[in-house]
Design an enzyme around this catalytic site. Sequence first.
Site, PDB file in Angstrom:
ATOM      1  N   TRP A 138       0.851  -1.177   0.000  1.00 43.26           N
ATOM      2  CA  TRP A 138       0.000   0.000   0.000  1.00 43.26           C
ATOM      3  C   TRP A 138       0.900   1.245   0.000  1.00 43.26           C
ATOM      4  O   TRP A 138       1.889   1.310   0.722  1.00 43.26           O
ATOM      5  CB  TRP A 138      -0.909   0.021   1.234  1.00 43.26           C
ATOM      6  CG  TRP A 138      -1.666   1.298   1.346  1.00 43.26           C
ATOM      7  CD1 TRP A 138      -2.789   1.641   0.651  1.00 43.26           C
ATOM      8  CD2 TRP A 138      -1.343   2.426   2.169  1.00 43.26           C
ATOM      9  NE1 TRP A 138      -3.178   2.916   0.986  1.00 43.26           N
ATOM     10  CE2 TRP A 138      -2.309   3.421   1.917  1.00 43.26           C
ATOM     11  CE3 TRP A 138      -0.321   2.699   3.077  1.00 43.26           C
ATOM     12  CZ2 TRP A 138      -2.288   4.670   2.556  1.00 43.26           C
ATOM     13  CZ3 TRP A 138      -0.295   3.932   3.706  1.00 43.26           C
ATOM     14  CH2 TRP A 138      -1.283   4.897   3.446  1.00 43.26           C
ATOM     15  N   ASP A 192     -14.210   1.897  -5.368  1.00 45.60           N
ATOM     16  CA  ASP A 192     -13.126   1.528  -4.462  1.00 45.60           C
ATOM     17  C   ASP A 192     -13.265   0.080  -4.006  1.00 45.60           C
ATOM     18  O   ASP A 192     -14.313  -0.559  -4.186  1.00 45.60           O
ATOM     19  CB  ASP A 192     -13.146   2.484  -3.258  1.00 45.60           C
ATOM     20  CG  ASP A 192     -11.767   2.703  -2.660  1.00 45.60           C
ATOM     21  OD1 ASP A 192     -10.874   1.882  -2.888  1.00 45.60           O
ATOM     22  OD2 ASP A 192     -11.602   3.706  -1.943  1.00 45.60           O
ATOM     23  N   ASN A 245     -11.390  -1.772  -0.586  1.00 43.76           N
ATOM     24  CA  ASN A 245     -10.361  -1.452   0.394  1.00 43.76           C
ATOM     25  C   ASN A 245      -9.843  -2.590   1.250  1.00 43.76           C
ATOM     26  O   ASN A 245      -9.386  -2.347   2.370  1.00 43.76           O
ATOM     27  CB  ASN A 245     -10.863  -0.341   1.306  1.00 43.76           C
ATOM     28  CG  ASN A 245     -10.657   1.018   0.660  1.00 43.76           C
ATOM     29  OD1 ASN A 245      -9.573   1.323   0.193  1.00 43.76           O
ATOM     30  ND2 ASN A 245     -11.700   1.825   0.616  1.00 43.76           N
ATOM     31  N   ASP A 284      -2.670   5.661  -3.130  1.00 40.44           N
ATOM     32  CA  ASP A 284      -3.086   6.636  -2.123  1.00 40.44           C
ATOM     33  C   ASP A 284      -1.950   7.597  -1.804  1.00 40.44           C
ATOM     34  O   ASP A 284      -2.173   8.629  -1.170  1.00 40.44           O
ATOM     35  CB  ASP A 284      -3.501   5.925  -0.829  1.00 40.44           C
ATOM     36  CG  ASP A 284      -4.968   5.499  -0.867  1.00 40.44           C
ATOM     37  OD1 ASP A 284      -5.680   5.908  -1.793  1.00 40.44           O
ATOM     38  OD2 ASP A 284      -5.387   4.752   0.033  1.00 40.44           O
TER      39      ASP A 284
END
Length: 752
Positions: A201, A480, A482, A550
């Site tokens: 991530w 999205d 997640n 992100d």
Amino acid sequence: MSILWREDTRELHIRNDFFSYIIVLLPNGEPSLAYFGPALAAEESYSRLARFEDRALSTHTPDLPTEFCLDWARREYPVYGRGDFRFPALEVQDQRGLPLLLDLRYQGHLIRPGKPPIEGLPSTYTERPQEAETVTVFLRDETWGVEVELHYTVYADYPILARHATVRNSGSSPLRLNRALSAVIDLDDDSWDLVQFSGAWARERHLVRRPLVQGSQSISSNRGVSSAQQNPAVLLARRDTTEQFGEVYGLALVYSGNFSIEAEVGSHGDTRLGAGINPFGFSWVLEGGGVFETPEVIVGYTDRGLTALSQSFHRLFGERLARGVWRDRARPILLNNWEATYFDFTEEKLLRIASDAKDLGVELFVLDDGWFGERNDDTSSLGDWEANLKKLPHGVEGLARKVEALGLKFGLWIEPEMVSPRSQLYQVHPDWAVGSIADRRTLGRNQLVLDLSRPEVVDYLAAAIGKLLRSAPISYIKWDMNRQLTEPLSLGLPLDRQGEFFHRYVLGLYELYRRLTEEFSGVLFESCSAGGNRFDPGILAYAPQGWVSDDTDAVERLRIQWGTSFFYPPSSMGAHVSAVPNHQVGRRTPIGTRSAVAFFGAFGYELDPGALSDSERDEIREQIRFYKEWREVFQFGTLYRLRGPYDGDGNEVWWMSVSKDKRRAVVQRTQILARPNPPFGRLTLRGLDGAFRYRVSVRPSSPVKNEASIRWNAGSRRGDELMRAGLLLGGDGWNGVNRGDFASWIFTLEAE
Ligand code: GLA
């Protein structure tokens, strides 16, 4: 482009201007790759290239020549059990669990214009049949009735071969597939580097390059998504291949779930490259007469370096994998409220941000997470796709209409595949979550995954999201996802079919995407998965752009976008300017540098304009004006990687984009740390027209007087000078003109 069959030597020559892929039949009747490289003359026979020799420790079949040994044969769809000890493409069991010893022999082939779709799976396509030709090679095992079709499509205008396999059970008793790869490519030698795009991530798709060694080396995902950890695409590059020169194969799997890409170097330097659904945890019951389709593998080849290979993938993925009205359309400049407000907003606050955004020139306002159910943090409400009237008293529709009245388009965030245990949906349908024992389901970001392997769940979501999209003027969706999948069990599948869960989840996801993108064909879909946790060719077929990461820090993005650019076109890369200190790493970079990096993609902002100074707002206004002027080049130009985060000390990153007609180009240079008294140097540009004269202008990230980058490089220069002598480097940083860390420059070139 042509696919030729020679009856006399029984060989198939798949060919275009860029490469030849030549298949011959081995003495045991199975197809073998004789050659894959630069195009060879069509009239010749190349069957001699399938070499055989008896070696110690070899095995052979009694009625075949002793020099024919499967362990170093180059097999197109290998199976285990008759002397090939490398990994197989296919593993099948009968009902009792007995592994079948298959003998897949050539039965015939069929050559067709165009390219048929793959049932249930995304794939590249043609718009006119003359763009490509497809051959299907039919294989059959007589004992067990297992049939395999190997499909090969060659495009006229791309150095690309598309492959996949279909497995059929032509008998009447069920069989079980424990492995069914999409394609295997057996190469003749092992002097290759394996290049993969790995991470986590917020640091997705970092390039990793390592030499192949004897044995197996692989990347994979067993996380239910293609993952932030490994991207389903690799290169095999010659050890000395660079951005500009040398041989390289690229392989990308059009798939968004568990995958495996493996390279195995055998005992004689032979290299087997295989890709497909990850066999780990996979097993599929194939009823009598049943058919199993494997995902598509896209294989590219060039002898002109890494950049050239990437450009081919960009064109193919941008023109013949992405689809819908947004495929070729300039993408809007958006402002997303996530980092501006997180969950803490009211309609009033959003409208103030939207109005500020409009004032700066933004075109699309996107409302992110937190607008539905009782969602004020990440512990609840996923699944309840109705507006929270405390935050949005006039609902999504009321807000969307007010945003439109400001002169902006309106976009919305959803996460349809998820359910919060604290949600109305979960109260009604606890059995719809993935995992069989409700109180032992592992949470990720406090949420569970809806079981998309169940058709009723897909139907429900298509209806719920369809209703939402019909309820308001929504022009854009950020889809999205997640978390990663755990407890891969479905209450909708019988015990002996639980091994099908992961693949059925992906099929359900594609079906949901298909229905929604077809019905709402005018909506721009952007995929997201905690940033780039599912940024892959499969999703690109439905959502023409995706949130790359992100991590919006400009320095981190250099590596992330560099790695992403190996396969994915700039138009597919969501890239935004965010506030400083950056929310992921705390770094302060100049706003000009943040934009210089984000320009090379589907551009936008992730901040509250009201929290900025007047001068920052002026700068953004100017960025947006500039981006609109150059948007076509940024999004759809030809991208060249000039100097990367892995070259030298990695302190400078340069890339550039050139318009199709070569009349306009933009060059990005970012210097990470300031260096005093730097060495002189030159950087040659690429892709220009040597005979054109270009006006070169320089936009530094912040103004510094008397700067050498501008003095030395701005002005009128011929394309061949720029490509051979290049731009002059090294003046900045001398005598007090050093602009500090994280400086950037944008050079624009316009043909005069
Ligand atoms: C993920 C996305 C972010 C944002 C949040 C909202 O992390 O990647 O961009 O949408 O979810 O919860």
